[in-house]
Design an enzyme around this catalytic site. Structure first.
Site, short mmCIF file in Angstrom:
data_model
loop_
_atom_site.label_atom_id
_atom_site.label_comp_id
_atom_site.label_asym_id
_atom_site.label_seq_id
_atom_site.Cartn_x
_atom_site.Cartn_y
_atom_site.Cartn_z
N GLY A 170 -1.48 2.15 3.94
CA GLY A 170 -2.80 2.79 3.88
C GLY A 170 -3.73 2.04 2.94
N GLY A 171 -4.77 2.75 2.48
CA GLY A 171 -5.79 2.13 1.64
C GLY A 171 -5.24 1.59 0.33
N LEU A 194 -6.44 14.62 -9.92
CA LEU A 194 -6.99 14.93 -11.25
C LEU A 194 -8.42 14.38 -11.35
CD1 LEU A 194 -3.91 13.99 -13.51
CD2 LEU A 194 -4.58 16.25 -12.73
N SER A 195 -8.95 13.90 -10.22
CA SER A 195 -10.26 13.23 -10.25
C SER A 195 -11.36 14.16 -10.74
CB SER A 195 -10.63 12.73 -8.85
OG SER A 195 -9.82 11.66 -8.51
N LYS A 209 -9.64 6.44 4.00
CA LYS A 209 -10.21 5.22 3.41
C LYS A 209 -10.55 4.16 4.45
CE LYS A 209 -8.09 5.67 -1.10
NZ LYS A 209 -7.12 5.17 -2.07
N GLY A 268 0.79 4.94 -11.78
CA GLY A 268 -0.55 4.63 -11.28
C GLY A 268 -1.68 4.98 -12.23
N GLY A 279 4.16 0.91 2.22
CA GLY A 279 2.99 1.71 2.60
C GLY A 279 2.02 0.83 3.35
N THR A 291 -10.33 9.50 -0.38
CA THR A 291 -8.89 9.27 -0.52
C THR A 291 -8.20 9.50 0.83
OG1 THR A 291 -6.96 9.69 -1.89
CG2 THR A 291 -8.31 11.61 -1.37
N ASN A 333 -13.06 3.26 -0.86
CA ASN A 333 -12.72 4.48 -1.60
C ASN A 333 -13.91 5.03 -2.39
OD1 ASN A 333 -12.79 2.63 -3.75
ND2 ASN A 333 -11.39 3.92 -4.94
P1 NAP Z 1 -2.82 6.71 3.04
O1 NAP Z 1 -3.97 5.86 3.43
O2 NAP Z 1 -2.71 8.07 3.63
O3 NAP Z 1 -1.47 5.91 3.34
C1 NAP Z 1 -0.24 6.47 3.06
C2 NAP Z 1 0.86 5.54 3.54
O4 NAP Z 1 2.09 6.11 3.12
C3 NAP Z 1 0.91 5.40 5.06
O5 NAP Z 1 1.07 4.06 5.39
C4 NAP Z 1 2.12 6.25 5.46
O6 NAP Z 1 2.91 5.70 6.49
C5 NAP Z 1 2.97 6.20 4.21
N1 NAP Z 1 3.77 7.44 4.12
C6 NAP Z 1 3.29 8.70 3.98
N2 NAP Z 1 4.32 9.56 3.90
C7 NAP Z 1 5.46 8.82 4.04
C8 NAP Z 1 6.84 9.15 4.06
N3 NAP Z 1 7.25 10.41 3.92
N4 NAP Z 1 7.72 8.14 4.18
C9 NAP Z 1 7.30 6.86 4.31
N5 NAP Z 1 6.01 6.50 4.31
C10 NAP Z 1 5.09 7.47 4.17
O7 NAP Z 1 -2.81 6.90 1.45
P2 NAP Z 1 -3.31 5.90 0.31
O8 NAP Z 1 -4.72 6.17 -0.02
O9 NAP Z 1 -2.92 4.53 0.70
O10 NAP Z 1 -2.46 6.42 -0.94
C11 NAP Z 1 -1.07 6.24 -1.02
C12 NAP Z 1 -0.56 6.70 -2.39
O11 NAP Z 1 -1.14 5.92 -3.42
C13 NAP Z 1 -0.93 8.16 -2.72
O12 NAP Z 1 0.14 8.75 -3.36
C14 NAP Z 1 -2.08 8.05 -3.69
O13 NAP Z 1 -2.12 9.11 -4.61
C15 NAP Z 1 -1.71 6.75 -4.41
N6 NAP Z 1 -2.94 6.12 -4.91
C16 NAP Z 1 -3.06 5.97 -6.25
C17 NAP Z 1 -4.18 5.38 -6.77
C18 NAP Z 1 -4.31 5.22 -8.24
O14 NAP Z 1 -5.43 4.99 -8.70
N7 NAP Z 1 -3.24 5.30 -8.99
C19 NAP Z 1 -5.21 4.94 -5.93
C20 NAP Z 1 -5.04 5.09 -4.56
C21 NAP Z 1 -3.91 5.70 -4.06
P3 NAP Z 1 2.58 5.89 8.06
O15 NAP Z 1 1.51 4.89 8.35
O16 NAP Z 1 3.86 5.58 8.71
O17 NAP Z 1 2.12 7.31 8.23
#
Ligand code: NAP
Length: 273
Positions: free
Chosen positions: A126-127, A14-15, A64, A241, A124, A60, A85
């Protein structure tokens, strides 16, 4: 000049809607675009060309961490988190920042979540997980991390251990995960599981949850993820979030425009969407 978000996929985001309305309310003739980048191989060329057309970018999933390799400057907090980010093009330089941790702090503070000496489990690696872990460690929680790929959770764990923090790495199998969730006072989903369009998925089963746990799903689309619904049924405090999303957006605008952007204005705009 424009602003934008790079990542893949971006269907949930939605950014663009949020930023474009806020920019127009503030009187800026600047457009914010969603820019899909399919492969990290395309990042260096894209960034080189983007310097001429963009004031800055949000970054994103899944870039990241990878994007840090192509920046000329990374601010201290982003280095401590290990993820960027927000990028600002600064004459010939590309500067990197992290506004997710500010967003996460805001979510915790606004909702009065007790963190001091509490057990927090971040799912998780990731970032988003890195930003949440950084905030929680600073706020005095005892943090555990669990990620599908153990190599990533070990790498995140050692990143924070090098900063003299204690962090426990849990293996991603049913019994370890179940035990870690049962022990947790605060549970954070920092994976995209449950995010639009896969709204019927939850990273853990509701059976694992306790009624006095705080469950935070960093996903904000949909507002009520399957995990949030399961946790509400168990009587947990549930938070999505949105507060993080709004605050990280305001802080990114602050960096790009070099102007203090009122959080209230961004929140009101989000609520209008
Ligand atoms: P990312 O860097 O791609 O990391 C995603 C993580 O989720 C990875 O460690 C991955 O594991 C794991 N994952 C993905 N699919 C999976 C599955 N089916 N089962 C188990 N683990 C799974 O993404 P990110 O930037 O950290 O974001 C993660 C989430 O946070 C997203 O949904 C994003 O929308 C949300 N977010 C929200 C905000 C906010 O402001 N509310 C800000 C940032 C992010 P592997 O390493 O094993 O692949």
């Amino acid at each position: 000049m424009k602003l934008g978000l790079i990542g893949y996929p971006l269907t949930h985001s939605l950014s663009d809607k949020l930023h474009n309305i806020v920019l127009s309310k503030l009187g800026y003739d600047v457009k914010y675009e969603l820019i899909k980048i399919n492969s990290s191989d395309d990042l260096p060329d894209f960034l080189r060309e983007a310097k001429e057309r963009y004031i800055g970018l949000n970054v994103t999933s899944p870039y990241k961490e990878k994007v840090m390799n192509f920046l000329n400057y990374i601010n201290e907090e982003a280095k401590l988190i290990g993820a960027v980010n927000t990028i600002k093009f600064n004459k010939k330089r590309i500067d990197g920042y992290n506004t997710d941790a500010f967003g996460f702090d805001n979510l915790i503070i606004l909702n009065k979540v007790e963190t001091q000496d509490r057990e927090a489990l971040v799912i998780g690696g990731g970032g988003a997980a890195r930003a949440a872990i950084y905030s929680l460690l600073k706020l005095g929680s005892c943090v555990s991390i669990v990620n599908r790929k153990i190599a990533k959770s070990l790498s995140v764990g050692s990143h924070f251990i090098r900063q003299d923090y204690k962090i426990n790495v849990v293996t991603f199998d049913c019994s370890s995960l179940k035990e870690a969730v049962r022990k947790a006072d605060i549970l954070i989903n920092a994976t995209p599981v449950g995010m639009y369009p896969h709204i019927d998925e939850s990273i853990i089963s509701g059976d694992y949850l306790r009624d006095y746990t705080t469950v935070i799903d960093l996903v904000y689309n949909p507002f009520k993820t399957k995990l949030i619904k399961l946790a509400s049924e168990k009587g947990c405090q549930t938070l999505n979030g949105v507060d993080m999303f709004v605050a990280q957006a305001a802080k990114s605008l602050n960096i790009w425009l070099e102007k203090n952007i009122p959080l209230k204005l961004v929140r009101e705009t989000f609520d209008e969407l």
